[in-house]
Scaffold this motif. Structure first.
Motif, mmCIF file in Angstrom:
data_model
loop_
_atom_site.group_PDB
_atom_site.id
_atom_site.type_symbol
_atom_site.label_atom_id
_atom_site.label_comp_id
_atom_site.label_asym_id
_atom_site.label_seq_id
_atom_site.Cartn_x
_atom_site.Cartn_y
_atom_site.Cartn_z
ATOM 1 N N GLU A 41 0.884 -1.253 -0.015
ATOM 2 C CA GLU A 41 0.136 0.159 0.036
ATOM 3 C C GLU A 41 0.798 1.163 0.063
ATOM 4 O OE1 GLU A 41 -2.515 -3.265 0.341
ATOM 5 O OE2 GLU A 41 -1.021 -2.810 1.716
ATOM 6 N N MET A 44 1.060 1.733 -3.675
ATOM 7 C CA MET A 44 -0.177 2.040 -4.238
ATOM 8 C C MET A 44 -0.690 3.725 -3.767
ATOM 9 S SD MET A 44 -3.543 2.798 -2.725
ATOM 10 C CE MET A 44 -3.715 1.854 -1.230
ATOM 11 N N ARG A 107 -6.210 0.535 1.725
ATOM 12 C CA ARG A 107 -6.852 0.440 0.687
ATOM 13 C C ARG A 107 -8.341 0.743 0.711
ATOM 14 N NH1 ARG A 107 -4.405 -4.581 1.753
ATOM 15 N NH2 ARG A 107 -6.293 -5.339 2.683
ATOM 16 N N ALA A 118 -10.229 1.411 -11.653
ATOM 17 C CA ALA A 118 -8.710 1.180 -12.129
ATOM 18 C C ALA A 118 -8.439 2.441 -13.038
ATOM 19 C CB ALA A 118 -8.344 0.031 -12.924
ATOM 20 N N THR A 208 2.600 1.356 -11.983
ATOM 21 C CA THR A 208 1.438 1.650 -12.262
ATOM 22 C C THR A 208 1.023 1.678 -13.787
ATOM 23 O OG1 THR A 208 1.667 2.847 -10.137
ATOM 24 C CG2 THR A 208 -0.288 3.172 -11.434
ATOM 25 N N TYR A 211 0.080 -1.983 -14.541
ATOM 26 C CA TYR A 211 -0.966 -2.503 -13.824
ATOM 27 C C TYR A 211 -2.173 -1.557 -13.424
ATOM 28 C CZ TYR A 211 2.547 -6.517 -13.062
ATOM 29 O OH TYR A 211 3.061 -7.380 -13.610
ATOM 30 N N ALA A 213 -3.939 2.335 -11.863
ATOM 31 C CA ALA A 213 -3.927 2.503 -10.396
ATOM 32 C C ALA A 213 -5.167 2.106 -9.908
ATOM 33 C CB ALA A 213 -3.759 4.032 -10.308
ATOM 34 N N LYS A 214 -5.061 1.255 -8.968
ATOM 35 C CA LYS A 214 -6.150 0.330 -8.256
ATOM 36 C C LYS A 214 -6.036 0.427 -6.646
ATOM 37 C CE LYS A 214 -5.516 -3.184 -10.873
ATOM 38 N NZ LYS A 214 -5.415 -4.444 -11.460
ATOM 39 N N ASP A 216 -6.433 -1.884 -4.836
ATOM 40 C CA ASP A 216 -5.944 -3.017 -4.292
ATOM 41 C C ASP A 216 -4.912 -3.557 -5.021
ATOM 42 O OD1 ASP A 216 -7.230 -3.550 -6.651
ATOM 43 O OD2 ASP A 216 -8.335 -5.211 -6.054
ATOM 44 N N MET A 217 -4.048 -2.684 -5.678
ATOM 45 C CA MET A 217 -2.772 -3.143 -6.498
ATOM 46 C C MET A 217 -1.746 -3.221 -5.390
ATOM 47 S SD MET A 217 -1.562 0.624 -7.816
ATOM 48 C CE MET A 217 0.132 0.192 -8.167
ATOM 49 N N LEU A 221 1.025 -6.899 -4.630
ATOM 50 C CA LEU A 221 2.383 -6.683 -4.926
ATOM 51 C C LEU A 221 3.346 -6.755 -3.511
ATOM 52 C CD1 LEU A 221 4.751 -5.209 -6.355
ATOM 53 C CD2 LEU A 221 3.726 -2.980 -5.865
#
Length: 291
Positions: A41, A44, A107, A118, A208, A211, A213-214, A216-217, A221
């Motif tokens: 996080e 993230m 999150r 996303a 990012t 994948y 920007a989410k 829960d990304m 990770l």
């Protein structure tokens, strides 16, 4: 053979991102004996910080600098003072529980306050392909691997070659002796948290665009980065990169040659094998800490 090489090089790019995130685990452990299970996080959140600045009209470079400053304040200083310092005196377990809770809160906070969708993220690299001996490699993959390698090696050189870096390592080994030698222990520990925050922003910048920007990304990770840190050696910066590359390549090969269902399991399997047969990690060393 061409398919194998394609998967291998693609896995290197993914693994270098895992390695960069894993470096945060190793740094915090070496300097303060802290394990941060919100590390994913921590990657993230800067991604959404940068998106916020970009949406306000700031260029990418300015957004990156502003995000670094904000991350050092929030993910460095505030995290250390508000979470680690009050709990560390009670042992490792409260830190583990607190950072797991922090990851969930981050999150859900981003999901509620920004978006559950996303979001596309601008890339540092042009959308360009290279064909080398039948293997197609994107400029994004090349740039990601190269930058991650430079950052990890630069961090290692900083720790080994500079006065501040050596002081940080001295604090990690024996805080009492370091204090007697005149080293400002609290400052050195803060430097580590600040460096970890900067590394998180760099990882966000690299991961990012691929994948998205989410909210829960960071979940997956963070898990892969933790496995990578253990596999490479929790007290070795170069080991973090090695562990990340192993995980990235292995999950690509497992997904293609066995089943996509095993993509996430392969990192766990390698992690368990390392724990069983080489607990200190592939490049790690046994250590004795004094506080």
């Amino acid at each position: 053979m061409t398919d194998f090489l394609q998967l291998f090089f693609s896995g290197l790019a993914t693994g270098s991102i895992y390695g960069l995130a894993a470096l945060g685990f190793t740094l915090l452990w070496q300097a303060s004996g802290t394990i941060n299970f919100a590390q994913g996080e921590f990657v993230m959140l800067p991604a959404f910080m940068m998106l916020g600045f970009i949406s306000l009209g700031a260029p990418m470079a300015v957004s990156f600098v502003l995000t670094v400053l904000l991350a050092v304040l929030v993910l460095g200083w505030l995290f250390k003072r508000g979470v680690v310092d009050p709990l560390l005196k009670y042992g490792m377990m409260p830190i583990v529980v607190a950072t797991i809770g922090l990851s969930i809160a981050m999150r859900n906070g981003v999901r509620a306050g920004y978006s559950a969708e996303a979001h596309p993220f601008p890339s540092l690299f042009a959308d360009k392909l290279y064909n080398i001996a039948g293997v197609t490699i994107t400029l994004q993959d090349i740039g990601t691997f190269a930058l991650a390698l430079i950052i990890v090696m630069g961090t290692q050189a900083f720790l080994a070659k500079t006065v501040t870096g050596r002081a940080m390592q001295a604090v990690a080994q024996n805080t009492e002796s370091a204090s007697v030698l005149g080293i400002n222990v609290p400052r050195m520990i803060f430097y580590t948290f600040a460096i970890n925050a900067v590394l998180a922003v760099a990882a966000a910048l690299l991961v990012t665009p691929t994948y998205l920007a989410k909210f829960d990304m960071g979940e997956g990770l963070g898990t892969k980065a933790f496995f990578a840190a253990i596999i490479g050696g929790f007290n070795n910066s170069r080991g973090a990169l090695l562990g990340g590359l192993i995980v990235g390549v292995a999950e690509n090969l497992a997904s293609a040659y066995i089943s996509p269902a095993y993509k996430d399991a392969v990192a766990l399997i390698i992690f368990m094998l390392v724990i069983l047969f080489k607990p200190q990690g592939l490049l790690g060393k046994k250590e004795e800490r004094k506080v």
